[in-house]
Structures are given as C-alpha cells and as structure tokens.
Enzyme design. Structure first.
Site, PDB file in Angstrom:
ATOM      1  N   ASN A 182      -1.085   5.799  -1.457  1.00 27.02           N
ATOM      2  CA  ASN A 182      -2.485   5.460  -1.703  1.00 27.02           C
ATOM      3  C   ASN A 182      -3.186   5.372  -0.359  1.00 27.02           C
ATOM      4  OD1 ASN A 182      -4.781   4.722  -3.247  1.00 27.02           O
ATOM      5  ND2 ASN A 182      -4.403   2.570  -2.812  1.00 27.02           N
ATOM      6  N   HIS A 191      -6.466   3.332   1.371  1.00 27.00           N
ATOM      7  CA  HIS A 191      -7.321   2.172   1.126  1.00 27.00           C
ATOM      8  C   HIS A 191      -8.297   2.028   2.281  1.00 27.00           C
ATOM      9  CE1 HIS A 191      -8.543  -1.665  -0.482  1.00 27.00           C
ATOM     10  NE2 HIS A 191      -8.425  -2.173   0.727  1.00 27.00           N
ATOM     11  N   SER A 234      -6.280   2.793   5.701  1.00 26.74           N
ATOM     12  CA  SER A 234      -4.819   2.703   5.748  1.00 26.74           C
ATOM     13  C   SER A 234      -4.205   3.565   4.657  1.00 26.74           C
ATOM     14  CB  SER A 234      -4.351   1.260   5.499  1.00 26.74           C
ATOM     15  OG  SER A 234      -4.935   0.363   6.407  1.00 26.74           O
ATOM     16  N   ASP A 263      -2.573  -3.118  -3.017  1.00 25.27           N
ATOM     17  CA  ASP A 263      -2.812  -2.712  -1.624  1.00 25.27           C
ATOM     18  C   ASP A 263      -1.847  -3.398  -0.660  1.00 25.27           C
ATOM     19  OD1 ASP A 263      -4.929  -1.033  -2.392  1.00 25.27           O
ATOM     20  OD2 ASP A 263      -6.326  -2.712  -2.380  1.00 25.27           O
TER      21      ASP A 263
END
Length: 140
Positions: free
Chosen positions: A35, A37, A64, A73
């Site tokens: 992912n 973020h 990030s 996260d």
C-alpha cells in the site's frame, strides 16, 4: 480472494483503495500486498494526512510505501519520500507535491518485489537480505 486468486498474483498493489480489509484477506496475501500512504508513517495514519500536517505546522510531509498488515497503515515501511511544506502552502499544493513523489517511489518498490529483492519476514521488510529500519530504505 477467489476472483483475485484466479489470476495467481505475485503481488497485490493497493493505491487509493480507502477500505479497511478483513483480517482473513490480509492474512491470505501476507507478504504479497503493498500500500502507499500519504504521510511519513507512523505519523498520520488514516485520513486527512495533508491537512493534519499543515494544521500541525509541520515543515515536511511525504509518502510511505509499506507492506499491508492487519494494523491500519501499520505494516513495515519499505520506502518513504519527503516533501517540504512551505508557510503559505494550500492543502492542494501539498497533495500535488506528495503525489509527484508517490509516482516515483511506488514503481520502484514494485520493481524490488518482482525482481526478488524485497520480502516481508515476520513484521519486518527486507531488501537484498537486509532488514530495513522503521522508516524504510535509506540511501546513505
């Protein structure tokens, strides 16, 4: 998972998904899901990161790339990019500055993974067999 598994993905890449995934889904793809973020994790998990950085008077912000774990996260950070926040910046200006960096670092991390250089072991990210620090890869 069934529809995704039909394609036998080596990697699941999330971007702007904005949904909390079930624990079963995250476990199924553990170590194979990334992912991006828009903050310098662990700072500002969740929503409205750019606004929070401006409101808190931060002089820098960023993005990030991290492995996805059950913690929102909270997975191991692989790579971050920092951008400045100038005193007269609007939220839109900060968003655009961060997006430019996202477009640079996310493909780099995907390339590391597909070339076999990147792995998640336990709750740590490893690049070229070396455990990355909490803020991710740092080019010294």
């Amino acid at each position: 998972m069934g529809m995704i598994d039909e394609y036998q993905p080596d990697l699941v890449v999330l971007a702007g998904f904005m949904r909390i995934l079930t624990a079963g889904f995250v476990k199924h793809y553990a170590g194979r899901m990334l992912n991006i973020h828009p903050s310098l994790l662990p700072k500002y998990p969740g929503l409205h990161t750019h606004r929070k950085a401006i409101e808190n008077g931060d002089s820098e912000h960023g993005t990030s790339v991290h492995f996805v774990t059950e913690e929102l996260d909270g997975g191991p950070v692989i790579l971050q990019a920092k951008v400045p926040i100038f005193p007269d910046d609007t939220e839109k200006e900060v968003i655009e500055r961060v997006k430019a960096q996202e477009h640079n670092i996310y493909p780099q991390v995907v390339q590391w993974f597909v070339s076999g250089r990147l792995a998640m072991v336990g709750n740590h990210a490893y690049l070229d067999g070396q455990c990355l620090p909490p803020q991710g890869y740092v080019n010294e």
